[in-house]
Design a protein around this motif. Structure first.
Motif, PDB file in Angstrom:
ATOM      1  N   ILE A   1     -12.643 -12.505   4.868  1.00 44.84           N
ATOM      2  CA  ILE A   1     -11.429 -12.677   5.665  1.00 44.84           C
ATOM      3  C   ILE A   1     -10.991 -11.350   6.265  1.00 44.84           C
ATOM      4  N   MET A   2     -11.080 -10.286   5.480  1.00 42.77           N
ATOM      5  CA  MET A   2     -10.722  -8.964   5.999  1.00 42.77           C
ATOM      6  C   MET A   2     -11.627  -8.573   7.170  1.00 42.77           C
ATOM      7  N   GLU A   3     -12.892  -8.988   7.126  1.00 40.34           N
ATOM      8  CA  GLU A   3     -13.829  -8.662   8.192  1.00 40.34           C
ATOM      9  C   GLU A   3     -13.457  -9.343   9.510  1.00 40.34           C
ATOM     10  N   ILE A   4     -13.026 -10.603   9.443  1.00 37.29           N
ATOM     11  CA  ILE A   4     -12.754 -11.342  10.676  1.00 37.29           C
ATOM     12  C   ILE A   4     -11.318 -11.192  11.156  1.00 37.29           C
ATOM     13  N   ALA A   5     -10.447 -10.607  10.318  1.00 41.72           N
ATOM     14  CA  ALA A   5      -9.024 -10.523  10.671  1.00 41.72           C
ATOM     15  C   ALA A   5      -8.808  -9.625  11.889  1.00 41.72           C
ATOM     16  N   ASP A   6      -7.931 -10.070  12.778  1.00 36.68           N
ATOM     17  CA  ASP A   6      -7.524  -9.251  13.915  1.00 36.68           C
ATOM     18  C   ASP A   6      -6.439  -8.254  13.518  1.00 36.68           C
ATOM     19  N   ILE A   7      -5.609  -8.666  12.565  1.00 34.28           N
ATOM     20  CA  ILE A   7      -4.527  -7.823  12.044  1.00 34.28           C
ATOM     21  C   ILE A   7      -4.510  -7.929  10.535  1.00 34.28           C
ATOM     22  N   VAL A   8      -4.477  -6.790   9.854  1.00 32.16           N
ATOM     23  CA  VAL A   8      -4.206  -6.754   8.411  1.00 32.16           C
ATOM     24  C   VAL A   8      -2.995  -5.861   8.222  1.00 32.16           C
ATOM     25  N   GLY A   9      -1.893  -6.451   7.761  1.00 31.56           N
ATOM     26  CA  GLY A   9      -0.662  -5.698   7.601  1.00 31.56           C
ATOM     27  C   GLY A   9      -0.254  -5.569   6.148  1.00 31.56           C
ATOM     28  N   TYR A  10       0.136  -4.366   5.773  1.00 29.40           N
ATOM     29  CA  TYR A  10       0.645  -4.118   4.421  1.00 29.40           C
ATOM     30  C   TYR A  10       2.154  -4.000   4.482  1.00 29.40           C
ATOM     31  N   ALA A  11       2.869  -4.916   3.790  1.00 29.97           N
ATOM     32  CA  ALA A  11       4.327  -4.917   3.754  1.00 29.97           C
ATOM     33  C   ALA A  11       4.797  -4.074   2.566  1.00 29.97           C
ATOM     34  N   GLN A  12       5.379  -2.933   2.883  1.00 30.31           N
ATOM     35  CA  GLN A  12       5.790  -1.986   1.838  1.00 30.31           C
ATOM     36  C   GLN A  12       7.301  -2.047   1.640  1.00 30.31           C
ATOM     37  N   PRO A  13       7.767  -2.260   0.411  1.00 34.79           N
ATOM     38  CA  PRO A  13       9.213  -2.291   0.162  1.00 34.79           C
ATOM     39  C   PRO A  13       9.860  -0.947   0.483  1.00 34.79           C
ATOM     40  N   GLN A  14      11.124  -0.994   0.894  1.00 37.86           N
ATOM     41  CA  GLN A  14      11.873   0.221   1.216  1.00 37.86           C
ATOM     42  C   GLN A  14      13.084   0.355   0.298  1.00 37.86           C
ATOM     43  N   SER A  15      13.517   1.598   0.119  1.00 28.05           N
ATOM     44  CA  SER A  15      14.699   1.851  -0.708  1.00 28.05           C
ATOM     45  C   SER A  15      15.962   1.357  -0.007  1.00 28.05           C
ATOM     46  N   ASP A  16      16.990   1.074  -0.791  1.00 30.23           N
ATOM     47  CA  ASP A  16      18.267   0.675  -0.208  1.00 30.23           C
ATOM     48  C   ASP A  16      18.818   1.806   0.657  1.00 30.23           C
TER      49      ASP A  16
ATOM     50  N   GLY B   1      23.811   1.383  -0.359  1.00 31.37           N
ATOM     51  CA  GLY B   1      23.305   0.474  -1.381  1.00 31.37           C
ATOM     52  C   GLY B   1      22.881  -0.877  -0.864  1.00 31.37           C
ATOM     53  N   ASN B   2      22.826  -1.028   0.438  1.00 37.38           N
ATOM     54  CA  ASN B   2      22.394  -2.302   1.015  1.00 37.38           C
ATOM     55  C   ASN B   2      20.869  -2.345   1.110  1.00 37.38           C
ATOM     56  N   PRO B   3      20.277  -3.504   0.841  1.00 35.19           N
ATOM     57  CA  PRO B   3      18.806  -3.603   0.902  1.00 35.19           C
ATOM     58  C   PRO B   3      18.289  -3.412   2.318  1.00 35.19           C
ATOM     59  N   VAL B   4      17.117  -2.789   2.428  1.00 35.60           N
ATOM     60  CA  VAL B   4      16.452  -2.576   3.711  1.00 35.60           C
ATOM     61  C   VAL B   4      15.162  -3.389   3.710  1.00 35.60           C
ATOM     62  N   ASN B   5      14.960  -4.150   4.764  1.00 36.49           N
ATOM     63  CA  ASN B   5      13.742  -4.959   4.849  1.00 36.49           C
ATOM     64  C   ASN B   5      12.499  -4.080   4.823  1.00 36.49           C
ATOM     65  N   SER B   6      11.393  -4.674   4.386  1.00 37.50           N
ATOM     66  CA  SER B   6      10.155  -3.916   4.225  1.00 37.50           C
ATOM     67  C   SER B   6       9.606  -3.432   5.567  1.00 37.50           C
ATOM     68  N   THR B   7       8.748  -2.419   5.476  1.00 36.18           N
ATOM     69  CA  THR B   7       8.026  -1.906   6.632  1.00 36.18           C
ATOM     70  C   THR B   7       6.620  -2.485   6.621  1.00 36.18           C
ATOM     71  N   LEU B   8       6.163  -2.973   7.772  1.00 33.88           N
ATOM     72  CA  LEU B   8       4.816  -3.516   7.876  1.00 33.88           C
ATOM     73  C   LEU B   8       3.902  -2.459   8.495  1.00 33.88           C
ATOM     74  N   TYR B   9       2.912  -2.027   7.730  1.00 34.49           N
ATOM     75  CA  TYR B   9       1.959  -1.031   8.224  1.00 34.49           C
ATOM     76  C   TYR B   9       0.737  -1.734   8.792  1.00 34.49           C
ATOM     77  N   LEU B  10       0.340  -1.341  10.000  1.00 33.35           N
ATOM     78  CA  LEU B  10      -0.783  -1.963  10.697  1.00 33.35           C
ATOM     79  C   LEU B  10      -1.982  -1.027  10.823  1.00 33.35           C
ATOM     80  N   LYS B  11      -1.832   0.187  10.329  1.00 35.06           N
ATOM     81  CA  LYS B  11      -2.946   1.126  10.253  1.00 35.06           C
ATOM     82  C   LYS B  11      -2.996   1.671   8.843  1.00 35.06           C
ATOM     83  N   GLY B  12      -4.174   1.612   8.238  1.00 35.46           N
ATOM     84  CA  GLY B  12      -4.293   1.971   6.836  1.00 35.46           C
ATOM     85  C   GLY B  12      -4.572   3.434   6.608  1.00 35.46           C
TER      86      GLY B  12
END
Length: 346
Positions: free
Chosen positions: A182-197, A201-212
């Motif tokens: 699946i990784m071989e045929i994928a056009d996009i592989v994104g890693y969703a990394q959690p972020q600090s508040d 103290g409000n939560p921040v949505n994750s960052t999606l990385y598109l380059k490894g």
């Protein structure tokens, strides 16, 4: 009758937008994988796990057995039902990738009457059969024109660098026999990394990385994609892909096409190829005539045996009982006989 025309190849084009692409998104719980991707057009979630508890109005099918997954794939892709399925759904979301491998392993093991893959084939294992079963279903789905999204949990991959030093990289969790194809045929592989508040103290949505990098896997087939999308959403991901394609157009001078245009061209080509196909029995009949000529001129069919061995790797194939599934073998023999000149004088 050449199987392909190397002097008239097709020219690849980039298809605009997200439709028809294969996307992998992975990360820990709470990084918005399911919540964001169900915002894609006309989604259907194949729920291998229960990730929809906090989401309303999302069409889904529970995948608790591999046969259920196979049945869904069949309905989505078979000629009898695919048109209606495409009308209803544009995006197929597998949630989650890890878990699907477990169902596949249980199915293959049971098919061979053993409890574990490793117990099959007299202890040599059913790994080849398992891999083939997984890849067959995944290929059917990803080749069918839907946007296919694989959601996965975060796992780890143990690797060696060029100096032989071990290091760990984050990767989609799951059996490598499922994940890697699946990784071989994928056009996009994104890693969703959690972020600090934030500072309040409000939560921040994750960052999606598109380059490894060395720490985590991510990739894109598009050179001009952004490295990351802070506080990512489906709309932001779609926009990033569209912008990357636009930038590539400007840089290369090549125009992309819409998914609809690409689909129409593909369908027209298939129809043209079908028109050019000779009926199987016509091919078999012509082979028979050439063999009669061979027998008359050479006194035996030894040359045909040599052609069969060189073409198919055996001399036992029977054209006169071939099925449509064996058309490729018949066409190869037919072409080989023509190349040897046995059709001359017809």
């Amino acid at each position: 009758m050449a199987l392909v025309d190397i002097f008239n190849p097709r020219v690849s084009v980039v298809v605009k937008g997200v439709q028809g692409k294969v996307i992998v998104i992975y990360g820990t719980n709470g990084t918005g994988k399911t919540r964001n991707m169900v915002k894609a057009p006309k989604p259907l979630v194949l729920a291998v796990e229960n990730g929809l508890n906090a989401l309303n109005g999302v069409p889904y099918i529970t995948i608790d057995k591999w046969v259920t997954f196979k049945d869904v794939v069949k309905q989505l892709t078979s000629p009898a039902t695919s048109a209606a399925a495409h009308e209803k759904y544009s995006t197929i979301i597998i949630d989650a990738l890890n878990g699907l491998d477990t169902l596949g392993a249980a199915f293959v093991s049971a098919s061979f009457g053993v409890k574990r893959l490793r117990d099959g084939n007299d202890g040599y294992g059913l790994w080849q059969e398992y891999s083939q079963e997984l890849e067959t279903q995944i290929k059917l789905l990803t080749d069918s024109g839907y946007t296919v999204v694989f959601l996965a949990h975060e796992g780890e991959q143990e690797l060696l660098d060029l100096e032989g030093n071990e290091y760990t990289r984050l990767s989609p969790k799951g059996d490598k026999r499922l994940v890697e194809p699946i990784m071989e045929i994928a056009d996009i592989v994104g890693y969703a990394q959690p972020q600090s508040d934030d500072n309040n103290g409000n939560p921040v949505n994750s960052t999606l990385y598109l380059k490894g990098n060395r720490s985590f896997r991510a990739k894109s087939r598009f050179d001009y994609i952004v490295r990351s999308i802070p506080e990512w959403t489906y709309d932001k991901l779609e926009k990033a892909i569209e912008q990357a394609i636009t930038l590539e157009e400007k840089a290369t001078g090549m125009n992309s096409v819409t998914f609809e245009e690409a689909s129409k061209e593909e369908e027209a080509l298939k129809q043209e190829q079908e028109k050019e196909k000779l009926p199987l029995q016509t091919l078999v009949g012509r082979i028979g005539l050439m063999l009669k000529k061979m027998q008359a001129t050479e006194g035996s069919l030894e040359s045909y045996k040599n052609i069969m061995q060189a073409t198919l790797g055996n001399t036992i194939f029977k054209c006169n009982s071939a099925t449509e599934e064996q058309r490729d073998q018949v066409e190869l023999l037919y072409n080989a006989l023509i190349e040897k000149g046995y059709n001359k004088g017809e």
